[in-house]
Design a protein around this motif. Structure first.
Motif, PDB file in Angstrom:
ATOM      1  N   ARG A  19       0.843  -1.188   0.000  1.00 35.79           N
ATOM      2  CA  ARG A  19       0.000   0.000   0.000  1.00 35.79           C
ATOM      3  C   ARG A  19       0.876   1.236   0.000  1.00 35.79           C
ATOM      4  NH1 ARG A  19      -4.477   2.200   4.372  1.00 35.79           N
ATOM      5  NH2 ARG A  19      -2.570   2.692   5.549  1.00 35.79           N
ATOM      6  N   LEU A  20       0.617   2.101  -0.950  1.00 35.14           N
ATOM      7  CA  LEU A  20       1.297   3.378  -1.016  1.00 35.14           C
ATOM      8  C   LEU A  20       0.469   4.441  -0.307  1.00 35.14           C
ATOM      9  CD1 LEU A  20       2.443   3.420  -4.759  1.00 35.14           C
ATOM     10  CD2 LEU A  20       3.542   2.357  -2.789  1.00 35.14           C
ATOM     11  N   SER A  21       1.166   5.398   0.280  1.00 34.07           N
ATOM     12  CA  SER A  21       0.515   6.543   0.914  1.00 34.07           C
ATOM     13  C   SER A  21       1.088   7.830   0.345  1.00 34.07           C
ATOM     14  CB  SER A  21       0.739   6.519   2.431  1.00 34.07           C
ATOM     15  OG  SER A  21       0.193   5.364   3.015  1.00 34.07           O
ATOM     16  N   CYS A  22       0.284   8.867   0.370  1.00 37.39           N
ATOM     17  CA  CYS A  22       0.731  10.186  -0.063  1.00 37.39           C
ATOM     18  C   CYS A  22       0.200  11.190   0.952  1.00 37.39           C
ATOM     19  CB  CYS A  22       0.203  10.494  -1.454  1.00 37.39           C
ATOM     20  SG  CYS A  22       0.419  12.215  -1.985  1.00 37.39           S
ATOM     21  N   ALA A  23       1.102  11.766   1.722  1.00 34.95           N
ATOM     22  CA  ALA A  23       0.728  12.760   2.720  1.00 34.95           C
ATOM     23  C   ALA A  23       0.795  14.147   2.100  1.00 34.95           C
ATOM     24  CB  ALA A  23       1.656  12.667   3.921  1.00 34.95           C
ATOM     25  N   ALA A  24      -0.313  14.870   2.169  1.00 34.74           N
ATOM     26  CA  ALA A  24      -0.405  16.181   1.534  1.00 34.74           C
ATOM     27  C   ALA A  24      -0.408  17.293   2.574  1.00 34.74           C
ATOM     28  CB  ALA A  24      -1.665  16.264   0.683  1.00 34.74           C
ATOM     29  N   SER A  25       0.231  18.395   2.240  1.00 29.65           N
ATOM     30  CA  SER A  25       0.198  19.584   3.081  1.00 29.65           C
ATOM     31  C   SER A  25       0.303  20.810   2.193  1.00 29.65           C
ATOM     32  CB  SER A  25       1.330  19.555   4.121  1.00 29.65           C
ATOM     33  OG  SER A  25       2.583  19.527   3.466  1.00 29.65           O
ATOM     34  N   GLY A  26      -0.077  21.956   2.755  1.00 32.08           N
ATOM     35  CA  GLY A  26       0.005  23.198   1.993  1.00 32.08           C
ATOM     36  C   GLY A  26      -1.133  23.409   1.017  1.00 32.08           C
ATOM     37  N   LEU A  27      -2.173  22.608   1.119  1.00 27.91           N
ATOM     38  CA  LEU A  27      -3.349  22.754   0.268  1.00 27.91           C
ATOM     39  C   LEU A  27      -4.566  22.274   1.038  1.00 27.91           C
ATOM     40  CD1 LEU A  27      -3.488  19.896  -2.439  1.00 27.91           C
ATOM     41  CD2 LEU A  27      -2.252  19.742  -0.291  1.00 27.91           C
ATOM     42  N   THR A  28      -5.749  22.714   0.595  1.00 24.07           N
ATOM     43  CA  THR A  28      -6.989  22.237   1.203  1.00 24.07           C
ATOM     44  C   THR A  28      -7.324  20.918   0.541  1.00 24.07           C
ATOM     45  OG1 THR A  28      -7.665  24.551   1.486  1.00 24.07           O
ATOM     46  CG2 THR A  28      -9.353  22.864   1.789  1.00 24.07           C
ATOM     47  N   PHE A  29      -6.796  19.855   1.114  1.00 26.82           N
ATOM     48  CA  PHE A  29      -6.788  18.532   0.487  1.00 26.82           C
ATOM     49  C   PHE A  29      -8.185  18.105   0.072  1.00 26.82           C
ATOM     50  CE2 PHE A  29      -4.937  14.510  -0.441  1.00 26.82           C
ATOM     51  CZ  PHE A  29      -5.809  13.528   0.006  1.00 26.82           C
ATOM     52  N   ARG A  30      -9.183  18.340   0.907  1.00 27.97           N
ATOM     53  CA  ARG A  30     -10.514  17.816   0.650  1.00 27.97           C
ATOM     54  C   ARG A  30     -11.176  18.428  -0.585  1.00 27.97           C
ATOM     55  NH1 ARG A  30     -11.035  21.543   4.713  1.00 27.97           N
ATOM     56  NH2 ARG A  30     -12.608  23.178   4.396  1.00 27.97           N
ATOM     57  N   THR A  31     -10.599  19.497  -1.125  1.00 30.11           N
ATOM     58  CA  THR A  31     -11.172  20.150  -2.302  1.00 30.11           C
ATOM     59  C   THR A  31     -10.516  19.705  -3.609  1.00 30.11           C
ATOM     60  OG1 THR A  31      -9.705  22.083  -2.286  1.00 30.11           O
ATOM     61  CG2 THR A  31     -11.698  22.194  -0.921  1.00 30.11           C
ATOM     62  N   TYR A  32      -9.510  18.864  -3.522  1.00 25.63           N
ATOM     63  CA  TYR A  32      -8.767  18.445  -4.707  1.00 25.63           C
ATOM     64  C   TYR A  32      -9.075  17.003  -5.095  1.00 25.63           C
ATOM     65  CZ  TYR A  32      -5.693  22.520  -4.765  1.00 25.63           C
ATOM     66  OH  TYR A  32      -5.183  23.790  -4.853  1.00 25.63           O
ATOM     67  N   ALA A  33      -9.357  16.780  -6.371  1.00 29.21           N
ATOM     68  CA  ALA A  33      -9.248  15.432  -6.911  1.00 29.21           C
ATOM     69  C   ALA A  33      -7.772  15.065  -6.887  1.00 29.21           C
ATOM     70  CB  ALA A  33      -9.800  15.368  -8.331  1.00 29.21           C
ATOM     71  N   MET A  34      -7.502  13.777  -6.738  1.00 23.48           N
ATOM     72  CA  MET A  34      -6.117  13.311  -6.641  1.00 23.48           C
ATOM     73  C   MET A  34      -5.913  12.122  -7.572  1.00 23.48           C
ATOM     74  SD  MET A  34      -4.651  15.265  -4.300  1.00 23.48           S
ATOM     75  CE  MET A  34      -3.149  14.344  -3.922  1.00 23.48           C
ATOM     76  N   SER A  35      -4.681  11.798  -7.810  1.00 18.88           N
ATOM     77  CA  SER A  35      -4.384  10.670  -8.692  1.00 18.88           C
ATOM     78  C   SER A  35      -3.027  10.077  -8.375  1.00 18.88           C
ATOM     79  CB  SER A  35      -4.424  11.109 -10.154  1.00 18.88           C
ATOM     80  OG  SER A  35      -3.474  12.135 -10.398  1.00 18.88           O
ATOM     81  N   TRP A  36      -2.820   8.897  -8.920  1.00 18.81           N
ATOM     82  CA  TRP A  36      -1.521   8.240  -8.917  1.00 18.81           C
ATOM     83  C   TRP A  36      -1.100   8.076 -10.378  1.00 18.81           C
ATOM     84  CZ3 TRP A  36       1.319   7.331  -4.650  1.00 18.81           C
ATOM     85  CH2 TRP A  36       0.667   7.308  -3.411  1.00 18.81           C
ATOM     86  N   VAL A  37       0.163   8.377 -10.624  1.00 20.08           N
ATOM     87  CA  VAL A  37       0.771   8.130 -11.922  1.00 20.08           C
ATOM     88  C   VAL A  37       2.071   7.378 -11.666  1.00 20.08           C
ATOM     89  CG1 VAL A  37      -0.259  10.153 -13.008  1.00 20.08           C
ATOM     90  CG2 VAL A  37       1.970  10.359 -11.920  1.00 20.08           C
ATOM     91  N   ARG A  38       2.569   6.695 -12.684  1.00 25.59           N
ATOM     92  CA  ARG A  38       3.815   5.956 -12.510  1.00 25.59           C
ATOM     93  C   ARG A  38       4.692   6.096 -13.744  1.00 25.59           C
ATOM     94  NH1 ARG A  38       1.406  -0.277 -12.752  1.00 25.59           N
ATOM     95  NH2 ARG A  38       0.802  -0.231 -14.980  1.00 25.59           N
ATOM     96  N   GLN A  39       5.957   5.872 -13.533  1.00 25.63           N
ATOM     97  CA  GLN A  39       6.906   5.899 -14.642  1.00 25.63           C
ATOM     98  C   GLN A  39       7.863   4.720 -14.491  1.00 25.63           C
ATOM     99  OE1 GLN A  39       8.859   9.651 -15.367  1.00 25.63           O
ATOM    100  NE2 GLN A  39       9.375   9.034 -17.455  1.00 25.63           N
ATOM    101  N   ALA A  40       7.784   3.817 -15.438  1.00 34.69           N
ATOM    102  CA  ALA A  40       8.658   2.654 -15.451  1.00 34.69           C
ATOM    103  C   ALA A  40       9.977   3.016 -16.117  1.00 34.69           C
ATOM    104  CB  ALA A  40       7.978   1.510 -16.210  1.00 34.69           C
TER     105      ALA A  40
END
Length: 117
Positions: A19-40
């Protein structure tokens, strides 16, 4: 300043989970759509999954559908990616982003996931 800090990567055996986690700060997190992207290695960036600001709407790349689950905890300003039945082709650096498409906004520094026996 927006900060997105990914964690939870590492070496995983084929068929395993993490399980990956992403801790966010400096923004109003609940107002943002979020995503995961990857680069092989040697490849371009690939969108993996997106989630709406409230968490009710999710979408996945066909390559990970039914095996990965995106979720979020707005009270903790944290985004998650549960990755099951991992395959070697999932080896990549995984980034979280504060947009649904992952193609704009901010991204973190990434966390390495290596799927290998």
């Amino acid at each position: 300043e927006v900060q997105l800090v990914e964690s939870g990567g590492g070496l995983v055996q084929p068929g395993g989970s993490t399980r990956l986690s992403c801790a966010a700060s400096g923004l109003t997190f609940r107002t943002y759509a979020m995503s995961w992207v990857r680069q092989a290695p040697g490849k371009g960036r690939e969108w993996v999954s997106g989630i709406s600001s409230g968490g009710a709407g999710t979408s996945y790349a066909d390559s990970v559908k039914s095996r990965f689950t995106i979720s979020r905890d707005n009270a903790k300003s944290t985004l998650y990616l549960q990755m099951n039945s991992l395959k070697p082709e999932a080896t990549a650096v995984y980034y979280c982003a504060n947009s649904f498409s992952g193609s704009n906004g901010d991204r973190g520094q990434g966390t390495q996931v290596t799927v290998s026996s």
